[in-house]
Design a protein around this motif. Structure first.
Motif, PDB file in Angstrom:
ATOM      1  N   TYR A 151       0.811  -1.185   0.117  1.00 30.73           N
ATOM      2  CA  TYR A 151       0.040   0.035  -0.164  1.00 30.73           C
ATOM      3  C   TYR A 151       0.619   1.219   0.185  1.00 30.73           C
ATOM      4  O   TYR A 151       0.200   2.356  -0.546  1.00 30.73           O
ATOM      5  CB  TYR A 151      -0.904   0.127   1.137  1.00 30.73           C
ATOM      6  N   ASP A 152       1.966   1.113   0.576  1.00 33.42           N
ATOM      7  CA  ASP A 152       2.899   2.374   0.649  1.00 33.42           C
ATOM      8  C   ASP A 152       3.239   2.883  -0.744  1.00 33.42           C
ATOM      9  O   ASP A 152       3.332   4.205  -1.183  1.00 33.42           O
ATOM     10  CB  ASP A 152       4.140   2.245   1.597  1.00 33.42           C
ATOM     11  N   THR A 153       3.619   1.682  -1.655  1.00 29.62           N
ATOM     12  CA  THR A 153       3.795   1.963  -2.985  1.00 29.62           C
ATOM     13  C   THR A 153       2.691   2.657  -3.850  1.00 29.62           C
ATOM     14  O   THR A 153       2.575   3.442  -4.754  1.00 29.62           O
ATOM     15  CB  THR A 153       4.226   0.685  -3.719  1.00 29.62           C
ATOM     16  N   VAL A 154       1.505   1.983  -3.512  1.00 28.44           N
ATOM     17  CA  VAL A 154       0.158   2.704  -3.965  1.00 28.44           C
ATOM     18  C   VAL A 154       0.128   4.280  -3.733  1.00 28.44           C
ATOM     19  O   VAL A 154       0.141   4.891  -4.770  1.00 28.44           O
ATOM     20  CB  VAL A 154      -1.053   1.828  -3.593  1.00 28.44           C
ATOM     21  N   TYR A 155       0.258   4.421  -2.372  1.00 29.11           N
ATOM     22  CA  TYR A 155       0.040   5.772  -2.201  1.00 29.11           C
ATOM     23  C   TYR A 155       1.188   6.520  -2.997  1.00 29.11           C
ATOM     24  O   TYR A 155       0.963   7.808  -3.402  1.00 29.11           O
ATOM     25  CB  TYR A 155      -0.128   6.038  -0.691  1.00 29.11           C
ATOM     26  N   ALA A 156       2.320   6.150  -2.794  1.00 21.09           N
ATOM     27  CA  ALA A 156       3.575   6.797  -3.334  1.00 21.09           C
ATOM     28  C   ALA A 156       3.356   7.013  -4.915  1.00 21.09           C
ATOM     29  O   ALA A 156       3.470   8.147  -5.315  1.00 21.09           O
ATOM     30  CB  ALA A 156       4.824   6.104  -3.198  1.00 21.09           C
ATOM     31  N   MET A 157       2.827   6.032  -5.443  1.00 19.94           N
ATOM     32  CA  MET A 157       2.413   6.336  -6.943  1.00 19.94           C
ATOM     33  C   MET A 157       1.327   7.303  -7.081  1.00 19.94           C
ATOM     34  O   MET A 157       1.545   8.217  -8.141  1.00 19.94           O
ATOM     35  CB  MET A 157       2.103   5.173  -7.955  1.00 19.94           C
ATOM     36  N   ILE A 158       0.395   7.342  -6.320  1.00 14.04           N
ATOM     37  CA  ILE A 158      -0.510   8.366  -6.506  1.00 14.04           C
ATOM     38  C   ILE A 158       0.088  10.006  -6.409  1.00 14.04           C
ATOM     39  O   ILE A 158      -0.220  10.680  -7.123  1.00 14.04           O
ATOM     40  CB  ILE A 158      -1.561   8.299  -5.439  1.00 14.04           C
ATOM     41  N   ILE A 159       0.975   9.941  -5.425  1.00 13.82           N
ATOM     42  CA  ILE A 159       1.597  11.166  -5.046  1.00 13.82           C
ATOM     43  C   ILE A 159       2.459  11.532  -6.419  1.00 13.82           C
ATOM     44  O   ILE A 159       2.320  12.691  -6.834  1.00 13.82           O
ATOM     45  CB  ILE A 159       2.508  11.238  -3.853  1.00 13.82           C
ATOM     46  N   ILE A 160       3.137  10.753  -6.936  1.00 14.07           N
ATOM     47  CA  ILE A 160       4.011  10.723  -8.233  1.00 14.07           C
ATOM     48  C   ILE A 160       3.177  11.226  -9.249  1.00 14.07           C
ATOM     49  O   ILE A 160       3.280  12.207  -9.987  1.00 14.07           O
ATOM     50  CB  ILE A 160       4.736   9.669  -8.663  1.00 14.07           C
ATOM     51  N   VAL A 161       2.129  10.752  -9.430  1.00 23.66           N
ATOM     52  CA  VAL A 161       1.097  10.975 -10.573  1.00 23.66           C
ATOM     53  C   VAL A 161       0.565  12.394 -10.273  1.00 23.66           C
ATOM     54  O   VAL A 161       0.745  13.242 -11.395  1.00 23.66           O
ATOM     55  CB  VAL A 161       0.066   9.905 -10.839  1.00 23.66           C
ATOM     56  N   GLY A 162       0.178  12.585  -9.186  1.00 25.61           N
ATOM     57  CA  GLY A 162      -0.355  13.896  -8.786  1.00 25.61           C
ATOM     58  C   GLY A 162       0.649  15.231  -9.180  1.00 25.61           C
ATOM     59  O   GLY A 162       0.497  15.961  -9.632  1.00 25.61           O
ATOM     60  N   ALA A 163       1.786  14.683  -8.631  1.00 22.98           N
ATOM     61  CA  ALA A 163       3.168  15.678  -9.034  1.00 22.98           C
ATOM     62  C   ALA A 163       3.313  16.010 -10.268  1.00 22.98           C
ATOM     63  O   ALA A 163       3.560  17.229 -10.655  1.00 22.98           O
ATOM     64  CB  ALA A 163       4.230  15.283  -8.289  1.00 22.98           C
ATOM     65  N   MET A 164       3.444  14.778 -11.146  1.00 23.33           N
ATOM     66  CA  MET A 164       3.229  15.130 -12.532  1.00 23.33           C
ATOM     67  C   MET A 164       2.512  15.733 -13.017  1.00 23.33           C
ATOM     68  O   MET A 164       2.679  16.873 -13.957  1.00 23.33           O
ATOM     69  CB  MET A 164       3.221  13.499 -13.157  1.00 23.33           C
ATOM     70  N   GLY A 165       1.043  15.776 -12.695  1.00 18.41           N
ATOM     71  CA  GLY A 165       0.058  16.479 -13.181  1.00 18.41           C
ATOM     72  C   GLY A 165       0.315  18.036 -12.967  1.00 18.41           C
ATOM     73  O   GLY A 165       0.093  18.933 -13.740  1.00 18.41           O
ATOM     74  N   ILE A 166       0.731  18.143 -11.660  1.00 22.87           N
ATOM     75  CA  ILE A 166       0.946  19.615 -11.220  1.00 22.87           C
ATOM     76  C   ILE A 166       2.026  20.242 -11.895  1.00 22.87           C
ATOM     77  O   ILE A 166       1.931  21.543 -12.342  1.00 22.87           O
ATOM     78  CB  ILE A 166       1.229  19.676  -9.360  1.00 22.87           C
ATOM     79  N   CYS A 167       3.133  19.494 -12.125  1.00 23.50           N
ATOM     80  CA  CYS A 167       4.539  20.038 -12.936  1.00 23.50           C
ATOM     81  C   CYS A 167       4.023  20.312 -14.328  1.00 23.50           C
ATOM     82  O   CYS A 167       4.295  21.402 -14.689  1.00 23.50           O
ATOM     83  CB  CYS A 167       5.484  19.141 -12.931  1.00 23.50           C
ATOM     84  N   LEU A 168       3.373  19.364 -15.161  1.00 28.59           N
ATOM     85  CA  LEU A 168       2.752  19.755 -16.392  1.00 28.59           C
ATOM     86  C   LEU A 168       1.952  20.905 -16.529  1.00 28.59           C
ATOM     87  O   LEU A 168       2.189  21.554 -17.384  1.00 28.59           O
ATOM     88  CB  LEU A 168       2.241  18.446 -16.730  1.00 28.59           C
ATOM     89  N   ASP A 169       0.975  21.022 -15.418  1.00 31.55           N
ATOM     90  CA  ASP A 169       0.245  22.039 -15.616  1.00 31.55           C
ATOM     91  C   ASP A 169       0.948  23.511 -15.372  1.00 31.55           C
ATOM     92  O   ASP A 169       0.675  24.498 -16.016  1.00 31.55           O
ATOM     93  CB  ASP A 169      -1.025  21.822 -14.537  1.00 31.55           C
ATOM     94  N   ALA A 170       1.621  23.310 -14.413  1.00 34.71           N
ATOM     95  CA  ALA A 170       2.449  24.511 -14.075  1.00 34.71           C
ATOM     96  C   ALA A 170       3.303  25.020 -15.205  1.00 34.71           C
ATOM     97  O   ALA A 170       3.371  26.219 -15.466  1.00 34.71           O
ATOM     98  CB  ALA A 170       3.471  24.573 -12.919  1.00 34.71           C
ATOM     99  N   VAL A 171       4.203  24.232 -16.019  1.00 34.68           N
ATOM    100  CA  VAL A 171       4.982  24.343 -17.193  1.00 34.68           C
ATOM    101  C   VAL A 171       3.960  24.948 -18.331  1.00 34.68           C
ATOM    102  O   VAL A 171       4.244  25.899 -18.890  1.00 34.68           O
ATOM    103  CB  VAL A 171       5.545  23.190 -17.734  1.00 34.68           C
ATOM    104  N   PHE A 172       2.809  24.281 -18.589  1.00 33.16           N
ATOM    105  CA  PHE A 172       1.843  24.786 -19.416  1.00 33.16           C
ATOM    106  C   PHE A 172       1.383  26.142 -19.026  1.00 33.16           C
ATOM    107  O   PHE A 172       1.282  27.168 -20.104  1.00 33.16           O
ATOM    108  CB  PHE A 172       0.625  23.764 -19.551  1.00 33.16           C
ATOM    109  N   GLU A 173       1.112  26.380 -17.924  1.00 29.19           N
ATOM    110  CA  GLU A 173       0.551  27.609 -17.603  1.00 29.19           C
ATOM    111  C   GLU A 173       1.767  28.733 -17.829  1.00 29.19           C
ATOM    112  O   GLU A 173       1.143  29.935 -18.169  1.00 29.19           O
ATOM    113  CB  GLU A 173       0.288  27.931 -16.043  1.00 29.19           C
ATOM    114  N   ARG A 174       2.940  28.521 -17.315  1.00 30.44           N
ATOM    115  CA  ARG A 174       3.861  29.607 -17.715  1.00 30.44           C
ATOM    116  C   ARG A 174       4.078  29.754 -19.482  1.00 30.44           C
ATOM    117  O   ARG A 174       3.720  30.992 -19.750  1.00 30.44           O
ATOM    118  CB  ARG A 174       5.375  28.917 -17.585  1.00 30.44           C
TER     119      ARG A 174
END
Lengths: 261, 276
Positions: free
Chosen positions: A218-241
């Motif tokens: 389960y720790d890997t599951v949650y870690a992956m969710i955090i990674i995917v979420g962070a990917m989303g935030i980073c992509l969105d931030a770059v796109f917004e720039r």
């Protein structure tokens, strides 16, 4: 010297994230459930995933499919949307078609596509492509429709041909709206990417997530969710720039920060 | 008021030749499946080179439509418009429009907007920029070259629009209620500036307006239209000396008589048409 108000504004997103992790930590300590690891356990699992070559290849494969699906979708959808917005014949032909496809969850089409094209890259990229296309077409269409007729007349009087008007007037004039569609498309690309890997379990970030779930890590599951979420935030931030740079000339619509950029 | 009573303006020295000919133009709009609206009925008009001609009429008389037909943006249902003897089939850089809505390119700066036409016409970038900077100065916007349209007031936007159109040297300026969206003070200033600019090179101007004093103040000729269907009611030559100065003109009894006479005609036109 930074004013207190500016300091709060700058640190607010970070504080919000820390707050969320703290609530998570307290809740999981209180619940003591195997399927709900503590925030620290989940965060500690992140370097393990990112340090693992196999996982990294999987995540990069996901990102590659996402980039290809998004890129092709944007390249085809913008011209189609613009043409629909400026030509009654084109919109009369495509509008009913898109109206039917629009509300269908694109992941629901996956079983059929899998039957035709297998469970490989093409199927997943195609689903991402479908997910991204519709909002981009829709926003390009709306943007092109809203372009002032007199602006096109002004261009025509300078000697621009109808095609030049489309590329050199309709496209830039509709750009703010088009990029709004692309931003929605980018988030949808991430969602369809993970969903497609859930359905066709073969490789990718979604595959890591669901394999870990099957194996009770389960720790890997949650870690992956955090990674995917962070990917989303980073992509969105770059796109917004990029987006704000491109449409600085248009009216600022909101004073509130709408992303973490 | 018979038009023959008025002699041609003293300022036109060379023999005037027709630049625009509008020949029995009618325009029908389909308002619904069965209903048709006759916006323009059998309009014939000749406009001489170098003349400042206003088309004046109540709203809905089709005056803007007539301008769009000359611009080539709208094709007439019947009849034809000709520019220097050639039938008008579409827009072209010989006829430059200036619209009430400004219609600037918002993604371009002031300089970018003004340079757009010359660049499109194949003028080299450095040359186009120099010409455009001079035009921007002429319309009174020096220092605003790098501003975007959203940063400008309505009056400034219309100055940019005028400079943008003048930049590609159209032979005829087509002005569609250009000052209609501006407040009274800005409007007056722009009228004065337009006259000053016009008096330098005497381009042919077709100017649509619903303001009587604006038409009299600016024009050599006022084409008075009536409503439903749009028809030419009267063509009035405005025999007032140029250069015209507002403070002198407002006190001039001849100017006052034109305004009063045309206003009376305007009221009659409105009464003849559909009730407002």
């Amino acid at each position: 010297m930074i004013s207190p108000a500016a300091l709060v504004k700058r640190t607010a997103p970070v504080l919000a994230c820390i707050g969320l992790l703290a609530i998570w930590q307290v809740a999981s300590l209180g619940l003591k459930s195997d399927s709900f690891p503590t925030a620290t356990d989940a965060v500690r699992a992140i370097p393990d995933i990112l340090g693992d070559k196999e996982s990294l290849i999987n995540i990069l494969a996901s990102l590659r499919r996402m980039a290809v699906g998004f890129g092709i979708a944007v390249l085809l959808s913008i011209p189609l949307g613009l043409l629909m917005g400026r030509s009654r014949a084109v919109s009369a032909f495509f509008n009913p078609l898109l109206m039917v496809i629009y509300p269908v969850p694109k992941a629901a089409l996956m079983p059929i596509i899998m039957l035709w094209l297998g469970v490989g890259d093409i199927t997943k990229t195609l689903v991402i492509f479908l997910g991204v296309s519709l909002p981009v077409i829709y926003h390009s269409f709306e943007g092109a429709k809203a372009v002032e007729e007199k602006m096109l007349w002004s261009g025509a009087a300078m000697g621009l041909s109808p095609l030049q008007c489309l590329v050199r007037i309709v496209l830039p004039a509709a750009l703010p709206e088009i990029l709004t569609g692309c931003r929605t498309g980018l988030v949808l690309a991430l969602i369809t990417m993970i969903t497609s890997e859930m359905i066709a379990r073969q490789s990718g970030a979604g595959n890591i997530l669901f394999n870990a779930l099957d194996m009770g890590q389960y720790d890997t599951v949650y870690a992956m969710i955090i990674i995917v979420g962070a990917m989303g935030i980073c992509l969105d931030a770059v796109f917004e720039r990029v987006r704000t740079r491109l449409v600085r000339w248009s009216e600022p619509q909101f004073d509130m920060p709408l992303s973490f950029s | 008021m018979p038009s023959s009573e008025w002699v041609r303006p003293l300022t036109s020295q060379k023999p005037a030749s027709a630049i625009l000919e509008i020949d029995r133009v009618s325009q029908v709009f389909q308002t619904s499946a069965r209903k048709e609206h006759l916006a323009l009925s059998e309009i014939s008009l000749t406009i001489e080179e170098g003349a400042f001609v206003s088309i004046l009429g109540p709203s809905g008389c089709g005056k803007s439509t007539l301008l769009y037909i000359v611009g080539g943006f709208v094709s007439p249902t019947r009849g034809a418009a000709k520019m220097k003897g050639q039938a008008i089939t579409g827009p072209g850089p010989d006829r430059g429009p200036v619209f009430q809505e400004f219609a600037l390119f918002p993604w371009k700066t002031v300089l970018g907007n003004v340079m757009y036409g010359p660049r499109q016409r194949g003028v080299r970038a450095t040359e186009a920029e120099a010409q455009s900077r001079a035009l921007i100065e002429m319309v009174g916007l020096k220092g605003y070259e790098n501003f975007y349209p959203k940063e400008l007031s309505g009056g400034m936007k219309q100055r940019v629009a005028l400079a943008r159109t003048l930049a590609y040297h159209p032979q005829v300026l087509l002005m569609d209620e250009p000052f209609g969206a501006l407040d009274a003070h800005t409007r007056t200033r722009l009228q004065n500036d337009l006259l000053n600019i016009w008096e330098r090179d005497r381009k042919t101007v077709l100017f649509v307006t619903h303001s009587v004093d604006e038409a009299v103040f600016l024009s050599d000729k006022v084409v008075m239209m009536s409503n439903s269907p749009g028809r030419i009611r009267e063509v009035i030559a405005i025999d007032l000396p140029r250069p015209r100065r507002r403070n002198e003109l407002l006190l001039d009894p001849r100017y006052q008589k034109y305004v009063v006479d045309i206003e009376r005609m305007f009221d009659e036109s409105e009464e003849a048409g559909a009730p407002l």
